[in-house]
Motif scaffolding. Structure first.
Motif: not given
Length: 157
Positions: A38-42, A51-54, A123-128
Motif C-alpha cells: 500500500e502507498v500513502l497519498l496526501v 499526490v505524493i509528498p514532495k 491543511c492535508r488529508k492522507r489515505k493508504w
C-alpha cells in the motif's frame, strides 16, 4: 530494472528557457499490509488533489533524505528512505507570479510509524491505498503511469 519506456508526455516549456526547469524530490511512502503493498497519498494544500509528498532540494541533505523529510512534514510519516530512485514525473507548478515546469524524482520511504498529529495535518488529508487504486486516484498523468508500472511493486519489496 525494466526497459526504457517511450516518453509519452513531453515537458511543455514553450514559454520557459532551459534554466527555468526546477527539480523536486518526492517520497512514495509505502508499507506491507496483509501481504500487499500500500502507498500513502496526501492532498495538496490548495486544490485538495491526491499526490505524493514532495519538496525542493535542501542544503546538506541527499535527495532521499529530502523525500523522507517531506513525507514527515506533509503526511506525518516516520520511515526509512532508500537512495534508489523509483522514477520521475513532470508537472507544472502554479505560483503566484506564473507557472514553473518541475521534474520530480521519486524515492521510496518504507513507513515504520505514522504520527496521528503532524505539522501539515490542518491543511492535508492522507489515505493508504493499493498501487492500482493510487494510479487511478492521482491527477498527475505521469505519476499515475509510474504508480501503475508492474515493476514498481517488485522494486519496493
Amino acid at each position: 530494472m525494466g526497459t526504457m519506456k517511450e516518453i509519452r508526455h513531453p515537458i511543455r516549456m514553450s514559454s520557459f528557457g532551459k534554466r527555468d526547469m526546477r527539480a523536486q524530490f518526492a517520497a512514495l511512502p509505502w508499507r506491507r499490509r496483509n501481504g500487499k503493498i500500500e502507498v500513502l497519498l496526501v492532498t495538496t494544500r490548495d486544490t485538495g488533489r491526491w499526490v505524493i509528498p514532495k519538496g525542493w532540494p535542501m542544503n546538506g541533505k541527499t535527495p532521499a533524505e529530502v523525500a523522507a523529510t517531506e513525507a514527515f512534514e506533509e503526511a506525518g510519516v516516520i520511515g526509512v528512505p532508500a537512495d534508489q530512485c523509483l522514477g520521475i514525473f513532470t508537472y507544472t507548478k502554479i505560483l503566484e507570479d506564473g507557472e514553473l515546469p518541475v521534474v520530480a524524482v521519486v524515492y521510496p520511504v518504507e513507513v515504520t510509524r505514522l504520527l496521528s498529529d503532524w505539522d501539515e495535518k490542518p491543511c492535508r488529508k492522507r489515505k493508504w491505498v493499493a498501487l492500482k487504486k493510487a494510479a487511478k486516484t492521482v491527477s498527475d498523468i505521469e505519476l499515475a503511469e509510474l504508480l501503475s508500472d508492474p515493476a514498481l511493486q517488485k522494486r519496493l519489496i
